[in-house]
Design a protein around this motif. Structure first.
Motif, PDB file in Angstrom:
ATOM      1  N   ILE A  30      45.255  20.437  37.746  1.00 53.08           N
ATOM      2  CA  ILE A  30      43.796  20.647  37.699  1.00 53.08           C
ATOM      3  C   ILE A  30      43.288  21.102  39.063  1.00 53.08           C
ATOM      4  N   LEU A  31      43.762  20.468  40.124  1.00 52.51           N
ATOM      5  CA  LEU A  31      43.333  20.867  41.469  1.00 52.51           C
ATOM      6  C   LEU A  31      43.763  22.301  41.783  1.00 52.51           C
ATOM      7  N   ALA A  32      44.960  22.676  41.361  1.00 55.47           N
ATOM      8  CA  ALA A  32      45.416  24.057  41.556  1.00 55.47           C
ATOM      9  C   ALA A  32      44.577  25.019  40.717  1.00 55.47           C
ATOM     10  N   LEU A  33      44.201  24.608  39.516  1.00 53.56           N
ATOM     11  CA  LEU A  33      43.355  25.441  38.655  1.00 53.56           C
ATOM     12  C   LEU A  33      42.000  25.687  39.309  1.00 53.56           C
ATOM     13  N   VAL A  34      41.402  24.645  39.863  1.00 61.46           N
ATOM     14  CA  VAL A  34      40.113  24.804  40.545  1.00 61.46           C
ATOM     15  C   VAL A  34      40.277  25.721  41.760  1.00 61.46           C
ATOM     16  N   LEU A  35      41.362  25.542  42.505  1.00 65.54           N
ATOM     17  CA  LEU A  35      41.568  26.358  43.700  1.00 65.54           C
ATOM     18  C   LEU A  35      41.824  27.821  43.352  1.00 65.54           C
ATOM     19  N   TYR A  36      42.759  28.066  42.445  1.00 60.61           N
ATOM     20  CA  TYR A  36      43.166  29.449  42.203  1.00 60.61           C
ATOM     21  C   TYR A  36      42.352  30.149  41.124  1.00 60.61           C
ATOM     22  N   ALA A  37      42.042  29.467  40.032  1.00 56.08           N
ATOM     23  CA  ALA A  37      41.235  30.113  38.992  1.00 56.08           C
ATOM     24  C   ALA A  37      39.753  30.057  39.342  1.00 56.08           C
ATOM     25  N   GLY A  38      39.381  29.100  40.169  1.00 57.86           N
ATOM     26  CA  GLY A  38      37.986  28.985  40.565  1.00 57.86           C
ATOM     27  C   GLY A  38      37.706  29.670  41.885  1.00 57.86           C
ATOM     28  N   VAL A  39      38.094  29.047  42.966  1.00 64.06           N
ATOM     29  CA  VAL A  39      37.778  29.549  44.310  1.00 64.06           C
ATOM     30  C   VAL A  39      38.403  30.925  44.550  1.00 64.06           C
ATOM     31  N   PHE A  40      39.684  31.078  44.242  1.00 72.86           N
ATOM     32  CA  PHE A  40      40.366  32.346  44.500  1.00 72.86           C
ATOM     33  C   PHE A  40      39.689  33.498  43.767  1.00 72.86           C
ATOM     34  N   LEU A  41      39.379  33.317  42.485  1.00 73.03           N
ATOM     35  CA  LEU A  41      38.778  34.417  41.723  1.00 73.03           C
ATOM     36  C   LEU A  41      37.360  34.729  42.193  1.00 73.03           C
ATOM     37  N   LEU A  42      36.606  33.712  42.582  1.00 73.41           N
ATOM     38  CA  LEU A  42      35.281  33.978  43.156  1.00 73.41           C
ATOM     39  C   LEU A  42      35.414  34.737  44.467  1.00 73.41           C
ATOM     40  N   ALA A  43      36.373  34.328  45.303  1.00 74.79           N
ATOM     41  CA  ALA A  43      36.596  35.027  46.571  1.00 74.79           C
ATOM     42  C   ALA A  43      37.066  36.461  46.324  1.00 74.79           C
ATOM     43  N   LEU A  44      37.894  36.661  45.322  1.00 73.81           N
ATOM     44  CA  LEU A  44      38.363  38.005  44.972  1.00 73.81           C
ATOM     45  C   LEU A  44      37.192  38.876  44.500  1.00 73.81           C
ATOM     46  N   ALA A  45      36.344  38.318  43.652  1.00 74.24           N
ATOM     47  CA  ALA A  45      35.160  39.068  43.195  1.00 74.24           C
ATOM     48  C   ALA A  45      34.288  39.455  44.382  1.00 74.24           C
ATOM     49  N   TYR A  46      34.109  38.532  45.297  1.00 69.32           N
ATOM     50  CA  TYR A  46      33.329  38.804  46.512  1.00 69.32           C
ATOM     51  C   TYR A  46      33.969  39.930  47.313  1.00 69.32           C
ATOM     52  N   ALA A  47      35.275  39.853  47.532  1.00 72.57           N
ATOM     53  CA  ALA A  47      35.971  40.872  48.324  1.00 72.57           C
ATOM     54  C   ALA A  47      35.874  42.246  47.668  1.00 72.57           C
ATOM     55  N   ILE A  48      35.989  42.307  46.354  1.00 73.43           N
ATOM     56  CA  ILE A  48      35.869  43.584  45.643  1.00 73.43           C
ATOM     57  C   ILE A  48      34.460  44.145  45.787  1.00 73.43           C
ATOM     58  N   MET A  49      33.457  43.295  45.592  1.00 70.72           N
ATOM     59  CA  MET A  49      32.068  43.767  45.753  1.00 70.72           C
ATOM     60  C   MET A  49      31.816  44.242  47.179  1.00 70.72           C
ATOM     61  N   LEU A  50      32.228  43.452  48.151  1.00 79.75           N
ATOM     62  CA  LEU A  50      32.011  43.813  49.546  1.00 79.75           C
ATOM     63  C   LEU A  50      32.699  45.131  49.884  1.00 79.75           C
ATOM     64  N   GLY A  51      33.948  45.257  49.480  1.00 77.12           N
ATOM     65  CA  GLY A  51      34.684  46.501  49.711  1.00 77.12           C
ATOM     66  C   GLY A  51      34.001  47.688  49.060  1.00 77.12           C
ATOM     67  N   GLY A  52      33.512  47.477  47.850  1.00 85.69           N
ATOM     68  CA  GLY A  52      32.810  48.548  47.144  1.00 85.69           C
ATOM     69  C   GLY A  52      31.523  48.957  47.831  1.00 85.69           C
ATOM     70  N   PHE A  53      30.804  47.979  48.345  1.00 85.88           N
ATOM     71  CA  PHE A  53      29.558  48.284  49.069  1.00 85.88           C
ATOM     72  C   PHE A  53      29.855  49.039  50.361  1.00 85.88           C
ATOM     73  N   LEU A  54      30.863  48.566  51.092  1.00 87.98           N
ATOM     74  CA  LEU A  54      31.185  49.177  52.383  1.00 87.98           C
ATOM     75  C   LEU A  54      31.711  50.600  52.234  1.00 87.98           C
ATOM     76  N   THR A  55      32.430  50.862  51.148  1.00 81.21           N
ATOM     77  CA  THR A  55      32.976  52.207  50.939  1.00 81.21           C
ATOM     78  C   THR A  55      32.051  53.102  50.140  1.00 81.21           C
ATOM     79  N   GLY A  56      30.993  52.525  49.569  1.00 86.24           N
ATOM     80  CA  GLY A  56      30.068  53.314  48.763  1.00 86.24           C
ATOM     81  C   GLY A  56      30.528  53.549  47.337  1.00 86.24           C
ATOM     82  N   THR A  57      31.612  52.878  46.912  1.00 88.06           N
ATOM     83  CA  THR A  57      32.107  53.065  45.543  1.00 88.06           C
ATOM     84  C   THR A  57      31.392  52.178  44.528  1.00 88.06           C
ATOM     85  N   ILE A  58      30.649  51.192  44.995  1.00 87.95           N
ATOM     86  CA  ILE A  58      29.843  50.342  44.113  1.00 87.95           C
ATOM     87  C   ILE A  58      28.397  50.454  44.561  1.00 87.95           C
TER      88      ILE A  58
END
Length: 152
Positions: A30-58
């Motif tokens: 459960i702790l691994a699920l919260v870390l990887y399915a929760g925190v990791f995926l939120l951080a990944l979504a953030y990184a994708i959005m940020l990268g898209g904003f910085l490059t102008g692709t989003i």
């Protein structure tokens, strides 16, 4: 996908992580699920959005621009649906990570789940206040644990 839909999606995703953290049995899976399915995926979504904003692709769906160096620049960053969603996802990821740390720390120090829930709720709602409250409450028990380990 619209910014409104993405905003709701990251909110529900984070709430799922918080529900697991607060109410599910706290085994390693459960702790691994919260870390990887929760925190990791939120951080990944953030990184994708940020990268898209910085490059102008989003498209942030508004004026865009801004910077982290002035108040006016930060306000401009959040002055679009994409910028607000980006910022909110940042908060959700870090607050969930902080809640996970609090839960693990509280378990290690022998605090019951009933005692933990108010700190987790505070961290969900007003992140730094929940963390501050936990740091204050845990201090006495942390010192007692350190003394006990030193005496062994």
């Amino acid at each position: 996908m619209s910014w409104d839909t993405l905003f709701l999606l990251v909110n529900y995703w984070a709430i799922g992580g918080w529900a697991l953290l607060a109410f599910a049995p706290r085994g390693p899976k459960i702790l691994a699920l919260v870390l990887y399915a929760g925190v990791f995926l939120l951080a990944l979504a953030y990184a994708i959005m940020l990268g898209g904003f910085l490059t102008g692709t989003i498209d942030p769906g508004g004026p865009g621009g801004g910077s982290f160096t002035t108040l006016a620049g930060v306000m401009k960053l959040f002055d679009s649906p994409g910028g607000a969603t980006l910022g909110w996802t940042h908060y959700l990821a870090f607050d969930l990570f902080t809640g996970l740390w609090i839960a693990r720390d509280a378990d290690n120090k022998g605090f019951s789940r009933v005692v933990q829930i108010p700190f987790l709720f505070l961290t969900l709602m007003v992140g730094p206040v929940g963390l501050l409250a936990w740091l204050i409450v845990r201090e006495r028990r942390a010192r007692a644990h350190a003394k006990a380990r030193a005496g062994k």
